[in-house]
Design a protein around this motif. Structure first.
Motif, PDB file in Angstrom:
ATOM      1  N   ALA A  55     166.839   0.302 -18.712  1.00 26.06           N
ATOM      2  CA  ALA A  55     167.572   0.012 -20.087  1.00 26.06           C
ATOM      3  C   ALA A  55     167.281   0.561 -21.072  1.00 26.06           C
ATOM      4  O   ALA A  55     168.785   0.562 -21.675  1.00 26.06           O
ATOM      5  CB  ALA A  55     167.242  -1.349 -19.912  1.00 26.06           C
ATOM      6  N   PHE A  56     166.118   0.315 -21.707  1.00 28.84           N
ATOM      7  CA  PHE A  56     165.663   2.000 -23.068  1.00 28.84           C
ATOM      8  C   PHE A  56     165.966   3.144 -22.803  1.00 28.84           C
ATOM      9  O   PHE A  56     165.968   3.930 -23.486  1.00 28.84           O
ATOM     10  CB  PHE A  56     164.110   0.563 -23.433  1.00 28.84           C
ATOM     11  CG  PHE A  56     164.250  -0.931 -24.123  1.00 28.84           C
ATOM     12  CD1 PHE A  56     164.586  -0.014 -25.752  1.00 28.84           C
ATOM     13  CD2 PHE A  56     164.226  -1.270 -23.742  1.00 28.84           C
ATOM     14  CE1 PHE A  56     164.521  -1.399 -26.079  1.00 28.84           C
ATOM     15  CE2 PHE A  56     164.474  -3.172 -24.242  1.00 28.84           C
ATOM     16  CZ  PHE A  56     164.713  -2.437 -25.848  1.00 28.84           C
ATOM     17  N   PHE A  57     165.449   3.855 -21.525  1.00 36.88           N
ATOM     18  CA  PHE A  57     165.260   4.872 -21.446  1.00 36.88           C
ATOM     19  C   PHE A  57     166.369   5.704 -20.819  1.00 36.88           C
ATOM     20  O   PHE A  57     166.741   6.707 -20.201  1.00 36.88           O
ATOM     21  CB  PHE A  57     164.156   5.284 -20.945  1.00 36.88           C
ATOM     22  CG  PHE A  57     162.848   4.788 -21.568  1.00 36.88           C
ATOM     23  CD1 PHE A  57     162.998   4.843 -22.739  1.00 36.88           C
ATOM     24  CD2 PHE A  57     162.460   4.553 -20.827  1.00 36.88           C
ATOM     25  CE1 PHE A  57     161.387   4.534 -23.832  1.00 36.88           C
ATOM     26  CE2 PHE A  57     160.607   3.914 -22.113  1.00 36.88           C
ATOM     27  CZ  PHE A  57     161.206   3.733 -23.097  1.00 36.88           C
ATOM     28  N   VAL A  58     167.752   4.966 -19.796  1.00 35.17           N
ATOM     29  CA  VAL A  58     168.682   5.468 -18.661  1.00 35.17           C
ATOM     30  C   VAL A  58     170.485   4.761 -20.157  1.00 35.17           C
ATOM     31  O   VAL A  58     170.733   5.615 -20.338  1.00 35.17           O
ATOM     32  CB  VAL A  58     168.464   5.455 -17.645  1.00 35.17           C
ATOM     33  CG1 VAL A  58     169.892   5.662 -17.162  1.00 35.17           C
ATOM     34  CG2 VAL A  58     167.374   5.535 -17.283  1.00 35.17           C
ATOM     35  N   VAL A  59     169.834   4.090 -19.891  1.00 35.04           N
ATOM     36  CA  VAL A  59     170.870   3.290 -20.751  1.00 35.04           C
ATOM     37  C   VAL A  59     171.805   3.441 -22.111  1.00 35.04           C
ATOM     38  O   VAL A  59     172.700   3.881 -22.223  1.00 35.04           O
ATOM     39  CB  VAL A  59     171.775   1.028 -19.868  1.00 35.04           C
ATOM     40  CG1 VAL A  59     172.703   0.683 -20.383  1.00 35.04           C
ATOM     41  CG2 VAL A  59     171.503   1.132 -18.283  1.00 35.04           C
ATOM     42  N   LEU A  60     170.868   3.081 -22.621  1.00 38.64           N
ATOM     43  CA  LEU A  60     170.308   3.405 -24.121  1.00 38.64           C
ATOM     44  C   LEU A  60     171.164   4.953 -24.843  1.00 38.64           C
ATOM     45  O   LEU A  60     171.761   4.520 -25.305  1.00 38.64           O
ATOM     46  CB  LEU A  60     169.245   2.694 -24.325  1.00 38.64           C
ATOM     47  CG  LEU A  60     169.099   2.288 -26.102  1.00 38.64           C
ATOM     48  CD1 LEU A  60     170.494   1.357 -26.970  1.00 38.64           C
ATOM     49  CD2 LEU A  60     167.908   1.495 -26.880  1.00 38.64           C
ATOM     50  N   PRO A  61     170.421   5.028 -24.320  1.00 43.43           N
ATOM     51  CA  PRO A  61     170.573   6.793 -24.626  1.00 43.43           C
ATOM     52  C   PRO A  61     172.116   6.736 -24.145  1.00 43.43           C
ATOM     53  O   PRO A  61     172.906   7.555 -24.500  1.00 43.43           O
ATOM     54  CB  PRO A  61     169.644   7.714 -23.225  1.00 43.43           C
ATOM     55  CG  PRO A  61     168.661   6.821 -23.945  1.00 43.43           C
ATOM     56  CD  PRO A  61     168.818   5.564 -22.862  1.00 43.43           C
ATOM     57  N   MET A  62     172.245   6.715 -22.870  1.00 44.72           N
ATOM     58  CA  MET A  62     173.679   7.012 -22.582  1.00 44.72           C
ATOM     59  C   MET A  62     175.025   6.304 -23.739  1.00 44.72           C
ATOM     60  O   MET A  62     176.505   7.038 -24.084  1.00 44.72           O
ATOM     61  CB  MET A  62     173.945   6.308 -21.144  1.00 44.72           C
ATOM     62  CG  MET A  62     173.743   7.600 -20.367  1.00 44.72           C
ATOM     63  SD  MET A  62     173.490   6.844 -18.736  1.00 44.72           S
ATOM     64  CE  MET A  62     175.325   6.960 -17.730  1.00 44.72           C
ATOM     65  N   GLY A  63     174.672   5.443 -23.989  1.00 49.97           N
ATOM     66  CA  GLY A  63     175.581   4.253 -24.848  1.00 49.97           C
ATOM     67  C   GLY A  63     175.155   5.056 -25.919  1.00 49.97           C
ATOM     68  O   GLY A  63     176.877   4.981 -26.259  1.00 49.97           O
ATOM     69  N   ILE A  64     174.218   5.289 -26.410  1.00 48.11           N
ATOM     70  CA  ILE A  64     174.506   6.162 -27.616  1.00 48.11           C
ATOM     71  C   ILE A  64     175.636   7.580 -27.966  1.00 48.11           C
ATOM     72  O   ILE A  64     176.269   7.484 -29.064  1.00 48.11           O
ATOM     73  CB  ILE A  64     173.252   6.240 -28.434  1.00 48.11           C
ATOM     74  CG1 ILE A  64     172.542   4.989 -28.991  1.00 48.11           C
ATOM     75  CG2 ILE A  64     173.516   7.593 -29.385  1.00 48.11           C
ATOM     76  CD1 ILE A  64     171.121   5.425 -28.875  1.00 48.11           C
TER      77      ILE A  64
END
Length: 596
Positions: A55-64
């Protein structure tokens, strides 16, 4: 534990018990080492780690990155982030339900909920912003100022459509004012002509970069043209887009930075947007990106809780190593991202900011470094005596640490002063006054070419001195001294390489909007990140545990740190490349849609 005398080679358990309580059992020993445990559930903890890390190191950076590119999948990334967090929290709650409490007073869960609260607050702000855009779109359609279409409605919902008073155009502020002409359009002194010629020859050979920049320029022109069509009248067009006068060199090229300063819609939009909204946008973007580092903070507190370290008399030393080493680690990753091209839109990537006026951000990257150093020093100066009985004398170890904190305090203050444009003007005032007094010309003296970049040595000086000092830090055991020497040398290597970066950039200051990517910074960022990780691994409890289990091997510690740093650098490269790919794809999509 401060030990006065020659460092020991063998572990002395009796001496350890004189300063610390016996090490209590932990979740790790409960799951893997305690033979009296009938059934353990390490799989649930592993599932929690995988879900939250994803969640924090794959999806969150992709979302940003998706947000930066105004991509339609940004909403899906938000849903995926919260779904993974919900599953991760559920697995953690089930694990704690089935496992006895092995760490009294743990803050990992509380901090995690606080981080999720911040993320939810950002999502709420984003949702209100989307509703506001839809309301204004409907109002404009009903007033006859815009034509309704599903495509324009969808782009407005995503925030990829230029609004009537937005401060940025649809291509994003990263691309406003990009140029394709050779960077000699920027003012240079006569002594820079040779370097400029060399740069022109290099640019002429770089066809791929030129084509990319041409696409950026074309996109900027297209959005400027569409923005003018959306205005109610030609009079409003002139008010918004033609209030500035062209620069004296505007007849040379329509693509110079000076021309864009006069005609760029983004500039006039910013003038019409309230300051609080501009500050709010910067704060939103900063906090959103800080969530990734909050995730790393949760990794650290999770490791502390699961392994059972940082308790009782160990807590102050443990927190010092984890927090300070974590700062070096994170800034090493940020420095590598700068090397790859992140923050190039504000001139932090050893480049000229691609802005209409050619000026870099209001604050330089070195100013931010000095600010962090100053805040750390001014706070840590008084925190060194935490947990010490009132009236007790200062130990040599406390004096060592306080001295380093005071160095951070005042060196950071000096560095911020050097980066202040107003203070630099004050320092140049005597020379300017003497020049105007003895010169028959009415113009002020032209600044040297080195003024186009920042050459502030104090951040590197502070980190280098810290590394050299900690390499000589007294420890109770030889192995602990060896680990301190390793990460101290790594920090000192960062300082040397940063100074080399300044030396070479001073010889040839940046003239292009493209990221400079000095190779010394790639190495410097690696040494800084690896040194920070080794700093964290040199915690007293970790080194004692390694000695107890027969793993007191400095090469093993170094190789683990190097391997994990290389893995993290691959992650940074993937995030930056993914964002760049999205931006390039958005440019091609917009260009093809406009041409058709």
């Amino acid at each position: 534990m401060h030990f006065a005398g020659s460092p020991m080679t063998e572990l002395n358990e009796t001496l350890i018990l004189m300063y610390h309580k016996p090490t209590p059992p932990s979740y790790g020993t409960h799951d893997f080492e305690d033979p009296n445990v009938a059934r353990a559930y390490p799989g649930l903890m592993g599932l929690h780690i995988v879900l939250m890390s994803t969640a924090f190191f794959v999806v969150l950076p992709m979302g940003i990155a998706l947000r930066s590119a105004k991509h339609s999948l940004h909403g899906a990334s938000v849903v995926a982030f919260y779904a993974l967090c919900a599953l991760g929290i559920a697995s953690s709650m089930l694990y704690r339900k089935l496992t006895p409490n092995m760490y009294e007073g743990a803050v990992h869960a509380k901090q995690g909920y606080f981080v999720l609260f911040i993320a939810a607050a950002l999502t709420t702000i984003d949702a209100f912003s989307a509703l506001r855009r839809i309301y204004r779109y409907v109002f404009a359609v009903r007033a006859g100022e815009r034509d309704f279409s599903l495509g324009s409605l969808w782009r407005t919902l995503l925030g990829s459509q230029v609004e009537f008073d937005d401060s940025v155009n649809a291509s994003g502020h990263e691309y406003t004012g990009l140029i394709v002409e050779d960077p000699e359009e920027i003012d240079m002194d006569p002594q820079d002509v040779k370097l400029s010629d060399l740069h022109q020859q290099t640019e002429a050979r770089n066809d791929e970069t030129r084509r990319w920049a041409n696409n950026m320029r074309e996109l900027h022109r297209q959005h400027r043209q569409r923005s003018s069509e959306w205005r109610a009248s030609a009079a409003s067009d002139r008010t918004l887009f033609q209030s500035g006068s062209l620069s004296p060199r505007s007849h040379h090229s329509d693509d110079t930075l000076q021309d864009l300063a006069a005609s760029s819609p983004g500039k006039h939009f910013r003038d019409n947007v309230p300051r609080w909204r501009r500050v709010g946008r910067v704060a939103f973007a900063t906090v959103e990106r800080a969530l990734v580092f909050f995730g790393y903070m949760q990794v650290l507190t999770g490791l502390v809780t699961y392994t059972g370290i940082c308790r009782d008399s160990y807590v102050n030393v443990c927190l010092a190593h984890i927090i300070k080493g974590g700062i070096f680690w994170c800034y090493g990753l940020v420095t590598f991202a700068r090397f790859l091209g992140s923050f190039a839109d504000v001139g932090w990537s050893w480049n000229v900011a691609p802005r209409p006026d050619g000026n870099n951000s209001l604050v330089s990257a070195e100013f931010v470094e000095c600010l962090v150093i100053f805040v750390y020093g001014i706070t840590n100066t008084w925190m060194e005596r935490f947990g010490v009985a009132p009236g007790s004398p200062f130990t040599s170890k406390e004096i060592q640490h306080i001295g380093i904190a005071v160095m951070f305090w005042f060196a950071g203050l000096v560095g911020m002063g050097i980066e202040s444009r107003r203070i630099r003007d004050w320092m140049s005032a005597p020379v300017s006054a003497a020049y105007s007094q003895h010169s028959s010309l009415s113009t002020s003296p032209s600044p040297p070419s080195s003024y186009r970049a920042s050459f502030n040595p104090f951040p590197a000086l502070v980190i280098g001195v810290t590394g050299a000092a900690m390499s000589a830090h007294a420890q109770a055991y030889v192995f602990q001294m060896q680990i301190h020497v390793l990460w101290g040398n790594l920090l000192a290597a960062f300082a040397i390489l940063r100074w080399l970066t300044y030396f070479f950039v001073w010889l040839g200051p940046p003239k292009s909007v493209m990221p400079g990517r000095p190779p010394t910074e790639a190495l410097a960022s690696f040494f800084l990140a690896c040194g920070g990780l080794m700093f964290q691994m040199s915690t007293e409890e970790i080194t004692i545990a390694a000695m107890r289990r027969g793993h007191a091997d400095q090469m093993m510690f170094l190789n683990v740190a190097v391997a994990f740093t290389c893995f993290a650098f691959c992650w940074v490269l993937g995030v930056v490349a993914f964002k760049g790919w999205l931006m390039a794809r958005a440019v091609r999509s917009t260009s093809s849609r406009t041409s058709s």
